[in-house]
Design an enzyme around this catalytic site. Structure first.
Site, PDB file in Angstrom:
ATOM      1  N   PHE A 336       0.837  -1.200   0.000  1.00 34.11           N
ATOM      2  CA  PHE A 336       0.000   0.000   0.000  1.00 34.11           C
ATOM      3  C   PHE A 336       0.872   1.250   0.000  1.00 34.11           C
ATOM      4  CE2 PHE A 336      -2.565  -3.191   2.141  1.00 34.11           C
ATOM      5  CZ  PHE A 336      -3.849  -2.975   1.678  1.00 34.11           C
ATOM      6  N   ASP A 337       0.456   2.250  -0.755  1.00 33.00           N
ATOM      7  CA  ASP A 337       0.931   3.603  -0.504  1.00 33.00           C
ATOM      8  C   ASP A 337       0.233   4.085   0.764  1.00 33.00           C
ATOM      9  OD1 ASP A 337       2.023   6.239  -0.988  1.00 33.00           O
ATOM     10  OD2 ASP A 337       0.016   6.799  -1.668  1.00 33.00           O
ATOM     11  N   LYS A 338       0.810   5.064   1.439  1.00 30.73           N
ATOM     12  CA  LYS A 338       0.185   5.550   2.670  1.00 30.73           C
ATOM     13  C   LYS A 338      -0.780   6.698   2.399  1.00 30.73           C
ATOM     14  CE  LYS A 338       2.125   8.414   5.600  1.00 30.73           C
ATOM     15  NZ  LYS A 338       1.072   9.451   5.785  1.00 30.73           N
ATOM     16  N   LYS A 525      10.230   3.126  -4.027  1.00 31.58           N
ATOM     17  CA  LYS A 525       9.007   2.322  -3.955  1.00 31.58           C
ATOM     18  C   LYS A 525       8.993   1.276  -5.061  1.00 31.58           C
ATOM     19  CE  LYS A 525       5.940   5.813  -1.897  1.00 31.58           C
ATOM     20  NZ  LYS A 525       4.667   6.546  -2.061  1.00 31.58           N
ATOM     21  N   ILE A 541      -1.109  -0.923  -4.298  1.00 28.44           N
ATOM     22  CA  ILE A 541      -2.293  -0.068  -4.201  1.00 28.44           C
ATOM     23  C   ILE A 541      -1.827   1.369  -4.015  1.00 28.44           C
ATOM     24  CG2 ILE A 541      -4.568   0.159  -3.159  1.00 28.44           C
ATOM     25  CD1 ILE A 541      -3.913  -2.712  -3.959  1.00 28.44           C
TER      26      ILE A 541
END
Length: 650
Positions: A336-338, A525, A541
């Site tokens: 996940f991205d935050k 990332k 995501i």
């Protein structure tokens, strides 16, 4: 086998008279002894009606150098006629056509669930000009037009609310179960200049349903470019994108069909060598052709993919074909991205810490001047919250005008005020630019980070003006969504963030993420996702824009909040149209179920062939073989259609 809707409709029209002629031939034979010519004529007519379209399709395939299922059926029917078994051949073609027609009806149900999306947008709109409302086709609306939307009517175009308040049912686009409250933008001219920066509370989409209030909208997209139009177009295109299983079945058929023809030739040769009557050998060979037809195999995967893609679209999720659908159903790691994914993406400005020699108002005015031209969530938070911390015009007068504002990927934003360069971003960004902040500022930034704040430094020319601290809270449903993913079989969850590691750890602990990795640039990332993928299938995501490199490197890239975002719709393999994280367990469950259905259909189709071929070799006739064959085709399609009723877990 083709699954074209027109073809199935045509086959249905041909199957009805063919069946009637077959019944007539059988009935007359039972009542009196017709001449051979009469019976042959009736059966030949049944052949013509039952096999006309099939013959045309088969000839087209042969011209393209492909031998498909239809060819095998025609050879079998022609062979039956050649040995005087007209009734068997007519039964074969009639049942084959009827099976196609019923299959077409069933597949049409899946397609109609997709086509229904396109019918959501109204065809006309009330355009406002000079205070008067005129009904015009939506295709005549231009960007910037004002449109009136009456209560309980569908919204005709993508845009933003310029006047009026109310609630809008956005479920046709986003899948949200609760209507979303809408309010007008503060500055329509500024919103039209930067429509992507309009808050969700003011943004509306074509095809959604207005509530009890009257609204005035400003159009931001032409009819052909609305979110609904893009979704419908991409869902239709998704049907043509083949999954790994579809590619396997295509390769299998290329080998299988010639192998069947070789088996038939071997059976004919064997009959001659053993002295068996030619008619018996030939009939058995034709029955094998029917039994070995991979018709069920050809339809097994497309039917499941079409049904699942249609169900996902109705639930506010865009799946771009069978490949991401199947891959997502096999995932065990989700990254996940935050910001904007696990968190609200609407951080609040909580701390304003001027540097030595700078004042609070100068720090805020400089930051707002540059960031009001940026659509980054952190920039929007500063612009939104800064006015309550400013003292009117203050000692420094009105806000300065910034020019040449540009994003610095991974490092923040820059611009110019009165010819002086301004840089706003993270401490890592300043370090990378070779302009590190003073030790005193760094120490204070460490204190903010320890308290769970996201910090940004502001530099004006050669002067560091200070720090701004912001806090982004997790989405209310984030923890529940992560828990449901784990219950569905996701064994590893990872959060990738550009924020400080301590901020990342804090958010991860609150939502139940297994691992948190902070301080990452976009390329970091992407590298982290590549390493995760090396150990197994991984989904990423994110928001579909800033996380595009990481999403591209994942097994499946998933964009959150894609409604209204052309970039997110284009870049993601799967797009969650709303910011609602419960769409993630929904599509995970649907993908896993679709994968099971595909496997069931695949094994069923292969099992039918494996049983029927030996049975026909041992003497099973054409009639029973075609009944089992067409019955199994309908069984496979029916199994796939169950995906249209997949429950929404909300």
């Amino acid at each position: 086998m083709s699954t074209d809707t027109h073809r199935h409709g045509f086959l249905g029209e041909r199957a009805e008279p063919a069946a009637a002629l077959l019944a007539l031939a059988t009935w007359t034979g039972g009542l009196f002894a017709p001449t051979a010519a009469t019976s042959t004529a009736l059966y030949a007519a049944a052949y013509a009606f039952g096999g006309f379209f099939t013959l045309r399709e088969a000839l087209g395939s042969i011209r393209r150098g492909r031998f498909q299922v239809d060819f095998l059926m025609l050879v079998a029917a022609a062979g039956a006629a050649a040995i005087g078994r007209w009734e068997e051949g007519a039964v074969l073609l009639v049942l084959f056509s009827l099976g196609h027609a019923l299959e077409g009806y069933a597949m049409g149900r899946a397609r109609r669930s997709i086509e229904a999306l396109g019918a959501l947008a109204p065809r006309t709109a009330l355009r406002l000009r000079s205070g008067a409302a005129t009904e015009v086709p939506v295709t005549e609306l231009a960007v910037g037009d004002r449109v009136a939307v009456r209560p309980h009517t569908r919204i005709p175009a993508d845009g933003f609310v310029a006047a009026g308040t109310g609630s809008v049912d956005q479920s046709p686009i986003t899948g949200e179960s609760v209507p979303a409250d809408k309010e007008p933008v503060a500055d329509p001219a500024a919103a039209l200049a930067l429509p992507g920066a309009v808050a969700a509370e003011s943004r509306v989409f074509a095809g959604t349903v207005n509530g009890a209030g009257s609204l005035e909208l400003v159009v931001t997209r032409l009819a052909a470019d609305t979110t609904l139009s893009r979704v419908v177009r991409m869902v239709q295109e998704a049907e043509e994108r083949k999954s790994p299983t579809q590619r396997f079945t295509d390769r299998f058929q290329k080998i299988f069909v010639p192998s069947v023809l070789a088996l038939v030739a071997a059976l004919l040769l064997y009959g001659q060598l053993t002295g068996e009557p030619f008619t018996d050998t030939f009939y058995r060979a034709m029955a094998v052709l029917v039994a070995a037809s991979p018709c069920v195999l050809a339809i097994a995967t497309p039917a499941a993919v079409l049904s699942a893609v249609g169900r996902a679209a109705r639930g506010g999720v865009l799946v771009k074909g069978g490949a991401p659908l199947e891959e997502f159903g096999r995932l065990h790691t989700v990254a996940f991205d935050k910001t904007g994914t696990l968190t609200e993406g609407r951080p609040k400005l909580t701390d304003i810490l001027p540097a030595e020699g700078a004042c609070r108002d100068e720090l805020l005015r400089t930051a707002v001047a540059v960031q009001r031209l940026s659509d980054h969530p952190l920039a929007q938070a500063v612009v939104r919250d800064a006015p309550q911390h400013l003292d009117g015009d203050g000692p420094h007068g009105p806000l300065p005008e910034a020019r040449d504002v540009r994003a610095l990927v991974g490092r923040g934003v820059a611009g110019r005020i009165g010819g002086t360069e301004v840089h706003i971003g993270s401490l890592a960004g300043f370090d990378a630019a070779g302009t590190p902040v003073p030790p005193a500022m760094r120490a204070r930034a460490e204190e903010l980070a320890a308290a769970g704040r996201t910090t940004m430094a502001v530099r004006y020319g050669e002067r560091h003006l200070g720090l701004l601290g912001l806090m982004d809270t997790p989405r209310p449903g984030a923890a529940a969504a992560v828990a449901r993913l784990r219950a569905l079989g996701v064994t590893r969850t990872v959060m990738l963030s550009g924020d400080d590691q301590r901020v990342a750890d804090s958010v991860a602990a609150q939502v139940g993420i297994d691992e948190a990795r902070g301080g990452l640039l976009p390329e970091d990332k992407a590298g982290a996702v590549a390493r995760l993928r090396a150990s197994g299938r991984t989904a990423m995501i994110g928001d579909g824009v800033n996380d595009a490199p990481a999403m591209a490197g994942a097994t499946v890239g998933v964009a959150m909040g894609a409604a209204g975002s052309a970039v997110a719709l284009e870049t993601a393999d799967i797009a969650l149209m709303s910011d609602d994280l419960d769409r993630l367990p929904f599509i995970t469950g649907l993908s896993r179920r679709a994968s099971r259905v595909i496997r069931q259909n695949l094994w069923l189709s292969l099992g039918i062939v494996a049983v029927l071929v030996p049975a026909t070799v041992l003497g099973l006739g054409i009639g029973p073989a075609v009944l089992v064959h067409e019955g199994s085709t309908l069984l496979v399609v029916g199994n796939a259609l169950r995906l249209l009723r997949h429950p929404d877990p909300r």
